[in-house]
Write an enzyme that holds these catalytic residues in place. Structure first.
Site, PDB file in Angstrom:
ATOM      1  N   ASN A 133      -1.955  -2.478  13.236  1.00 21.57           N
ATOM      2  CA  ASN A 133      -3.419  -2.338  13.235  1.00 21.57           C
ATOM      3  C   ASN A 133      -3.891  -1.097  13.989  1.00 21.57           C
ATOM      4  O   ASN A 133      -4.713  -0.328  13.488  1.00 21.57           O
ATOM      5  CB  ASN A 133      -4.073  -3.593  13.815  1.00 21.57           C
ATOM      6  N   GLU A 165     -19.455  22.242 -14.550  1.00 19.16           N
ATOM      7  CA  GLU A 165     -19.779  20.914 -15.090  1.00 19.16           C
ATOM      8  C   GLU A 165     -18.947  19.832 -14.401  1.00 19.16           C
ATOM      9  O   GLU A 165     -19.433  18.746 -14.097  1.00 19.16           O
ATOM     10  CB  GLU A 165     -19.532  20.871 -16.602  1.00 19.16           C
ATOM     11  N   SER A 219       0.824  -1.213   0.000  1.00 19.82           N
ATOM     12  CA  SER A 219       0.000   0.000   0.000  1.00 19.82           C
ATOM     13  C   SER A 219       0.857   1.262   0.000  1.00 19.82           C
ATOM     14  O   SER A 219       0.336   2.373  -0.042  1.00 19.82           O
ATOM     15  CB  SER A 219      -0.930   0.004   1.218  1.00 19.82           C
ATOM     16  N   SER A 271     -14.287  25.958 -27.543  1.00 24.28           N
ATOM     17  CA  SER A 271     -14.457  24.711 -28.276  1.00 24.28           C
ATOM     18  C   SER A 271     -13.401  24.658 -29.367  1.00 24.28           C
ATOM     19  O   SER A 271     -13.030  25.680 -29.935  1.00 24.28           O
ATOM     20  CB  SER A 271     -15.859  24.676 -28.892  1.00 24.28           C
ATOM     21  N   LYS A 298     -18.028  29.472 -28.831  1.00 27.36           N
ATOM     22  CA  LYS A 298     -18.396  28.837 -27.567  1.00 27.36           C
ATOM     23  C   LYS A 298     -17.578  29.275 -26.357  1.00 27.36           C
ATOM     24  O   LYS A 298     -16.396  29.559 -26.460  1.00 27.36           O
ATOM     25  CB  LYS A 298     -18.239  27.314 -27.700  1.00 27.36           C
ATOM     26  N   LYS A 318      -8.110   3.387   1.771  1.00 27.19           N
ATOM     27  CA  LYS A 318      -7.290   4.580   1.574  1.00 27.19           C
ATOM     28  C   LYS A 318      -7.509   5.294   0.249  1.00 27.19           C
ATOM     29  O   LYS A 318      -7.733   6.507   0.215  1.00 27.19           O
ATOM     30  CB  LYS A 318      -5.824   4.238   1.773  1.00 27.19           C
ATOM     31  N   HIS A 325     -40.271  23.290 -10.241  1.00 25.59           N
ATOM     32  CA  HIS A 325     -40.353  22.494 -11.487  1.00 25.59           C
ATOM     33  C   HIS A 325     -39.618  23.180 -12.639  1.00 25.59           C
ATOM     34  O   HIS A 325     -39.941  22.961 -13.799  1.00 25.59           O
ATOM     35  CB  HIS A 325     -41.799  22.229 -11.898  1.00 25.59           C
ATOM     36  N   GLN A 371      -7.234  -2.074   4.210  1.00 24.65           N
ATOM     37  CA  GLN A 371      -6.242  -1.319   3.452  1.00 24.65           C
ATOM     38  C   GLN A 371      -6.883  -0.623   2.252  1.00 24.65           C
ATOM     39  O   GLN A 371      -6.392   0.390   1.780  1.00 24.65           O
ATOM     40  CB  GLN A 371      -5.133  -2.269   2.986  1.00 24.65           C
ATOM     41  N   TYR A 403      -9.495  -6.611  12.956  1.00 21.95           N
ATOM     42  CA  TYR A 403      -8.851  -6.070  11.756  1.00 21.95           C
ATOM     43  C   TYR A 403      -8.754  -7.118  10.658  1.00 21.95           C
ATOM     44  O   TYR A 403      -8.453  -8.291  10.905  1.00 21.95           O
ATOM     45  CB  TYR A 403      -7.433  -5.560  12.075  1.00 21.95           C
TER      46      TYR A 403
HETATM   47  N1  ARG Z   1      -1.219  -1.288   5.349  1.00 23.26           N
HETATM   48  C1  ARG Z   1      -2.146  -1.777   6.302  1.00 23.26           C
HETATM   49  C2  ARG Z   1      -3.482  -1.082   6.169  1.00 23.26           C
HETATM   50  O1  ARG Z   1      -3.557  -0.166   5.466  1.00 23.26           O
HETATM   51  C3  ARG Z   1      -1.601  -1.566   7.672  1.00 23.26           C
HETATM   52  C4  ARG Z   1      -2.063  -2.547   8.674  1.00 23.26           C
HETATM   53  C5  ARG Z   1      -1.530  -3.876   8.357  1.00 23.26           C
HETATM   54  N2  ARG Z   1      -1.824  -4.835   9.353  1.00 23.26           N
HETATM   55  C6  ARG Z   1      -1.658  -6.125   9.170  1.00 23.26           C
HETATM   56  N3  ARG Z   1      -1.942  -6.909  10.141  1.00 23.26           N
HETATM   57  N4  ARG Z   1      -1.258  -6.613   8.022  1.00 23.26           N
HETATM   58  O2  ARG Z   1      -4.452  -1.454   6.734  1.00 23.26           O
END
Ligand code: ARG
Length: 456
Positions: free
Chosen positions: A110, A290, A23, A277, A283, A325, A156, A322, A317
């Site tokens: 975690n 938009e 990640s 345009s 234009k 993100k 309307h 992950q 967890y």
């Molecule tokens: N990169 C992981 C995440 O975004 C971090 C936590 C990883 N924990 C694990 N037990 N593999 O969640």
């Protein structure tokens, strides 16, 4: 060289698995909050005598050095170390040796990542709140200039009743005010410390979570370690608030797009927010509104993605998390840019007041006022509605406005109509009569603007 994940493993991690599970390509953005969290954790470990003061000072030195390297773009991120946390830890060990190996005592990635996400989101929300404030200020400033600008109000998308342009603008002020309060509310639940939960069950070290919370300016400590590492409801809430906010801006955009057509011709969006345009030389396209309208799609999509990500996860967890993100970073980036660009676009908007007023005159916008006039003379509202409908039909046939009809013509529809009717049929008269709290009369709108300014 192919490497095993750890001594627990016999087989090395293949390139594709490494790429699939890494990640760091996106979570490197958490580096600063990750270091901040690590620093607080180390201070607590030292205060609790879990590590020595010497270890702490080495860790602090190392983390500062890493921060510098990142700031200068010299830090080498590597997918061999999976994520932002392992990349930084590995570098720390390289820089300071033994003490670096102690930082992760009583901690897991975690609770670390959950803390990072909360710190990061808190910062984002604070930025959005400032940005929203700016946008609202620009809206109020424009509204102040247009308390007496009359435009058709629509239902309307048909002309309904005359309103002041300021009143129309202030509707958006109110929406944004609620958006702010949603974000503030989300901030409260975001600003709780997960650290100390470790992997899921807490830790056997004598940690002091409240101390860490204080150092990191969290409002409190998460009460359950399993909940702390696993739930991402705060991100979902933020995304939902963002979707609502973007929806409001999308509606505003839609109006700017309509208003800037030749058919409405109510406003001109400044050149900087438009493009031409490649084929049609005449234009000027309202690209920015938009795009705002279009970008709601991705924000809504991310909300569904996050809800789906969460829905079947058993406690606690799971690596699924992950995947929170990329969507949430994109939501934040979209909001950051949209709020800035929108505020500027409003500040530079040209308003064509005369065209607005002409449009209000054209659409029989004061028909309700005529009905109300008759009610005040003693006719029940339903009957008044019928009388005015006939008068409008007559005026449409003659291609004139109600206010252009003569008294004799109007009296054909009701004997109750007298000379004073013309006051009710003017746009100003219509506006002025709606002077209650929340109404569109210039006095009411001025009061609304005053109140709004106190909130900013
Ligand atoms: N990169 C992981 C995440 O975004 C971090 C936590 C990883 N924990 C694990 N037990 N593999 O969640």
């Amino acid at each position: 060289m192919v490497k095993k994940w750890s001594e627990r493993f016999d087989e090395p991690t293949s390139e594709i698995v490494k790429r699939y599970s890494a990640s760091v390509g996106f979570d490197y953005r958490l580096a600063m909050v990750d270091i901040q969290g690590s620093m607080a954790h180390a201070q607590m470990l030292s205060k609790q005598k879990i590590i020595s003061k010497k270890d702490l000072s080495n860790i602090a030195k190392g983390l500062k050095q890493i921060q510098k390297e990142i700031d200068r773009g010299q830090f080498k991120w590597s997918i061999d170390d999976e994520d932002v946390h392992l990349n930084i830890e590995k570098r720390l060990i390289k820089l300071i040796g033994e003490a670096g190996k102690k930082l992760h005592t009583g901690r897991s990635r975690n609770d670390q990542v959950a803390t990072d996400m909360r710190l990061w989101l808190r910062g984002m929300i604070d930025q959005h709140l400032t940005q929203l404030q700016k946008l609202q200020k620009n809206i109020v400033q424009l509204a102040e200039q247009h308390v007496d600008t009359i435009m058709p109000g629509f239902t309307h998308l048909q002309v309904a009743q005359p309103v002041s342009f300021a009143h129309h603008l202030m509707a958006y002020f109110e929406m944004l005010q609620r958006d702010k309060s949603r974000l503030l509310d989300c901030r409260k639940r975001t600003n709780q410390l997960p650290l100390g939960a470790a992997a899921l069950a807490g830790t056997s070290y004598p940690i002091d979570r409240k101390y860490v919370a204080k150092l990191l300016k969290f409002d409190g400590v998460m009460e359950n370690s399993m909940d702390a590492v696993s739930d991402r409801d705060f991100l979902i809430e933020y995304n939902a608030s963002a979707a609502m906010l973007m929806t409001h801006l999308s509606r505003f955009s839609e109006e700017l797009i309509l208003w800037s057509t030749d058919f409405f011709d109510f406003v001109e969006i400044s050149d900087g927010f438009c493009t031409g345009s490649s084929i049609m030389p005449q234009k000027k396209n309202p690209d920015i509104p938009e795009l705002v309208r279009g970008k709601v799609g991705r924000v809504n999509g991310h909300l569904v993605a996050l809800l789906t990500l969460m829905k079947a996860q058993p406690l606690s967890y799971n690596k699924d998390n992950q995947e929170d993100k990329e969507p949430i970073f994109d939501v934040a980036d979209t909001l950051l840019d949209t709020l800035d660009i929108f505020a500027e676009m409003i500040a530079k908007l040209t308003v064509k007041s005369e065209n607005m007023e002409l449009a209000a005159l054209k659409g029989y916008a004061t028909a309700t006022d005529l009905a109300d006039y008759l009610v005040k003379k003693g006719l029940p509202f339903r009957d008044a509605h019928g009388v005015v409908a006939k008068a409008v039909k007559f005026a449409i046939k003659k291609s004139v406005d109600l206010s252009d009809l003569t008294l004799i013509e109007l009296q054909k529809f009701s004997k109750l109509i007298e000379h004073d009717v013309f006051q009710s049929l003017t746009l100003q008269g219509s506006l002025n009569s709606r002077k209650h709290l929340g109404g569109t009369s210039p006095t009411a709108v001025k009061k609304a603007i005053q109140k709004a300014k106190l909130k900013l």
